[in-house]
Design an enzyme around this catalytic site. Structure first.
Site, PDB file in Angstrom:
ATOM      1  CE  LYS A  67      18.078  47.624  14.860  1.00  9.03           C
ATOM      2  NZ  LYS A  67      19.185  48.532  15.178  1.00  9.03           N
ATOM      3  CG  HIS A  82      16.270  53.777  11.194  1.00 13.14           C
ATOM      4  ND1 HIS A  82      16.877  53.420  10.010  1.00 13.14           N
ATOM      5  CD2 HIS A  82      17.224  53.692  12.138  1.00 13.14           C
ATOM      6  CE1 HIS A  82      18.144  53.135  10.242  1.00 13.14           C
ATOM      7  NE2 HIS A  82      18.386  53.287  11.526  1.00 13.14           N
ATOM      8  CD  GLN A 129      15.299  49.958  17.975  1.00 15.22           C
ATOM      9  OE1 GLN A 129      15.399  49.389  19.061  1.00 15.22           O
ATOM     10  NE2 GLN A 129      16.349  50.255  17.242  1.00 15.22           N
ATOM     11  CB  CYS A 144      19.676  56.265  11.265  1.00 13.50           C
ATOM     12  SG  CYS A 144      21.363  55.778  10.995  1.00 13.50           S
ATOM     13  CG  ASP A 147      11.184  49.875  11.063  1.00 12.60           C
ATOM     14  OD1 ASP A 147      11.624  48.852  11.633  1.00 12.60           O
ATOM     15  OD2 ASP A 147      11.881  50.884  10.849  1.00 12.60           O
TER      16      ASP A 147
HETATM   17  N1  7TS Z   1      14.241  50.742  11.780  1.00 15.40           N
HETATM   18  C1  7TS Z   1      14.467  51.095  13.047  1.00 15.40           C
HETATM   19  C2  7TS Z   1      13.321  51.612  13.875  1.00 15.40           C
HETATM   20  C3  7TS Z   1      15.745  50.972  13.585  1.00 15.40           C
HETATM   21  O1  7TS Z   1      15.954  51.321  14.849  1.00 15.40           O
HETATM   22  C4  7TS Z   1      16.804  50.487  12.779  1.00 15.40           C
HETATM   23  C5  7TS Z   1      18.214  50.414  13.266  1.00 15.40           C
HETATM   24  C6  7TS Z   1      16.498  50.101  11.467  1.00 15.40           C
HETATM   25  C7  7TS Z   1      15.214  50.249  11.004  1.00 15.40           C
HETATM   26  C8  7TS Z   1      17.528  49.526  10.556  1.00 15.40           C
HETATM   27  O2  7TS Z   1      17.934  48.278  11.039  1.00 15.40           O
HETATM   28  P1  7TS Z   1      19.117  47.525  10.337  1.00 15.40           P
HETATM   29  O3  7TS Z   1      19.262  46.256  11.109  1.00 15.40           O
HETATM   30  O4  7TS Z   1      18.717  47.299   8.930  1.00 15.40           O
HETATM   31  O5  7TS Z   1      20.326  48.412  10.444  1.00 15.40           O
HETATM   32  N2  7TS Z   1      18.525  51.267  14.337  1.00 15.40           N
HETATM   33  C9  7TS Z   1      19.752  51.564  14.792  1.00 15.40           C
HETATM   34  C10 7TS Z   1      19.967  52.412  15.876  1.00 15.40           C
HETATM   35  O6  7TS Z   1      19.092  52.933  16.546  1.00 15.40           O
HETATM   36  N3  7TS Z   1      21.302  52.544  16.070  1.00 15.40           N
HETATM   37  O7  7TS Z   1      21.927  51.791  15.167  1.00 15.40           O
HETATM   38  C11 7TS Z   1      20.982  51.187  14.361  1.00 15.40           C
END
Ligand code: 7TS
Length: 427
Positions: free
Chosen positions: A241, A138, A218, A381, A215
């Site tokens: 999430k 990501h 997910q 992303c 990371d």
């Molecule tokens: N890493 C992964 C693997 C992710 O899927 C996401 C967010 C992030 C980092 C960042 O997370 P955040 O909470 O800091 O935003 N993924 C997604 C997505 O798949 N669609 O919207 C956000």
């Protein structure tokens, strides 16, 4: 067995029966209609929905004991502090951490990764040191390292992916060596669902003296997590999430590393003493929590963790694995469809990324919305993944514990409609 729809916050882990009807009753938004159809929410990789237990806790906090934490001698401040710190202990237990001092609350996964890049990266990485990431990442696990590269002259290397979204481990073995100082890698791809075999990669990195950041944005919401067994040095994830509120993230780190790292942000709460000349830092984890944190949402995140624990992550993974199997079997035969991601579903989370011949993913998403089906379209992303696959975007359905096979049927019907509507696919 207690009555299935009665939520028992004291239920031991995995004790609550996995009854979809009763689970769905806990999520008010799932009763909504969208464009005259029942909502089919399949955008869980972006953010999950929230159960009443979490929603009610936010209100309870503001109604009953809202106060700033760690500073007041008065009763409300102590209650708020206790509730905030109780969630820290729940996070520790949820990921099987050693100590609450290792649990830092941030805003989200992105901030957790940036914390490591700023504090650890700017202190311990020298020009020429190599940081290894992967093509699957990501943007939040790419951009902070590119910024560090531009500022500090570190070298950034990528473990490549195969076309099916799995990583090229032979290439990883070649890339990770004595110059590698940090491996920053996803445990599950948000774009394709790939579950990365971390055990070997972590072992390889450690053998070469590198530190490992995982990371878990997910993976932590969908798979059992045990940081002791995982053996990584840092783990980043987001509450939103995993049934919790937005605005709360976690950075877990090994204590000796966090101890050695300088603060990320400076201000109140993170200091022990301040004079006009200099300051000394507070103990862990407060050293990394400058200013008034997101108290209400951290408190409510505790209820999300209780909720997940009451079923146990094994049951949740099993359900999502069944849904994935059902979805892939159902969708693979639709005319004009291309499914992306690993074909071995044991190597994949509940994510179905797909395209329709001759139809832009954005158009698929819009037609699906008219059917009440919420999916995500775009590059998710993860632009390097799209570049690898020579596509601008995918349509992505992503599942959570409350999704049903009926909803997968609704997804399949809506995709068939989209293909018919655009008249491009061979329908
Ligand atoms: N890493 C992964 C693997 C992710 O899927 C996401 C967010 C992030 C980092 C960042 O997370 P955040 O909470 O800091 O935003 N993924 C997604 C997505 O798949 N669609 O919207 C956000």
């Amino acid at each position: 067995m207690s009555t299935p729809h009665v939520y028992d916050p004291d239920a031991a882990a995995g004790e609550r029966e996995f009854n979809l009807e009763s689970i769905r009753r806990d999520f008010p938004v799932l009763r909504r209609e969208v464009n005259g159809r029942p909502l089919v929410y399949l955008d869980n990789a972006a953010t999950s929905q929230k159960p009443v237990q979490v929603i009610a806790e936010i209100t309870r906090y503001y109604r009953d004991f809202n106060a700033n934490i760690h500073r007041g001698v008065h009763t409300l401040s102590q209650e708020a502090t206790d509730a905030y710190e109780a969630t820290r202990e729940k996070v520790r237990a949820f990921i099987n951490g050693y100590h609450t001092a290792e649990i830092v609350f941030t805003r989200n996964t992105t901030e957790s990764i940036n914390l490591v890049a700023h504090s650890y990266g700017r202190t311990f990485l020298q020009p020429g040191d190599e940081v290894v990431i992967s093509e699957l990442e990501h943007h939040s696990n790419i951009v902070p390292w590119q910024m560090l590269r531009d500022e500090r002259g570190i070298v950034l290397r990528y473990i490549p992916m195969f076309d099916d979204g799995t990583l090229d481990l032979a290439e990883a073995r070649r890339l990770i060596g004595p110059r590698t100082k940090l491996l920053a890698i996803t445990q599950m791809s948000n774009a394709l669902g790939t579950i990365v075999p971390l055990e070997e990669l972590i072992e390889l990195a450690h053998r070469n003296g590198a530190v490992v950041l995982v990371d878990g944005a997910q993976s932590v919401p969908h798979l059992p997590t045990d940081v002791r067994a995982l053996g990584a040095d840092f783990l980043a994830f987001s509450a939103h999430k995993m049934l919790g509120p937005t605005g709360v993230g976690v950075l877990w780190g090994r204590r000796e590393l966090l101890e050695a790292m300088p603060p990320f942000l400076g201000g109140g709460d993170m200091i022990l003493t301040v004079s006009m000349e200099q300051s000394t830092w507070n103990e862990l984890p407060y050293k990394f929590e400058a200013g008034t944190p997101n108290i209400a949402d951290v408190v409510a995140f505790g209820k999300a963790l209780d909720y997940l624990q009451s079923f146990g992550m094994d049951q949740i993974r099993r359900h999502e694995r069944e849904l994935l199997q059902y979805a892939v079997t159902k969708l693979v035969d639709l005319p004009g469809i291309t499914l992306y991601g690993p074909t071995d579903l044991d190597q994949r989370g509940g994510v179905v990324s797909f395209g329709l011949e001759g139809v832009h993913p954005h158009d698929i998403g819009q037609v699906l919305d008219t059917h009440g089906v919420a999916i995500r379209t775009g590059h998710h992303c993860a632009q390097p993944v799209m570049t690898h696959l020579h596509i601008p975007a995918t349509a992505r359905a992503s599942f959570y514990m409350y999704n049903t096979t009926d909803e997968v049927d609704a997804l399949a019907e809506a995709i068939t409609e989209a293909a018919r509507f655009f008249g491009h696919a061979r329908v």
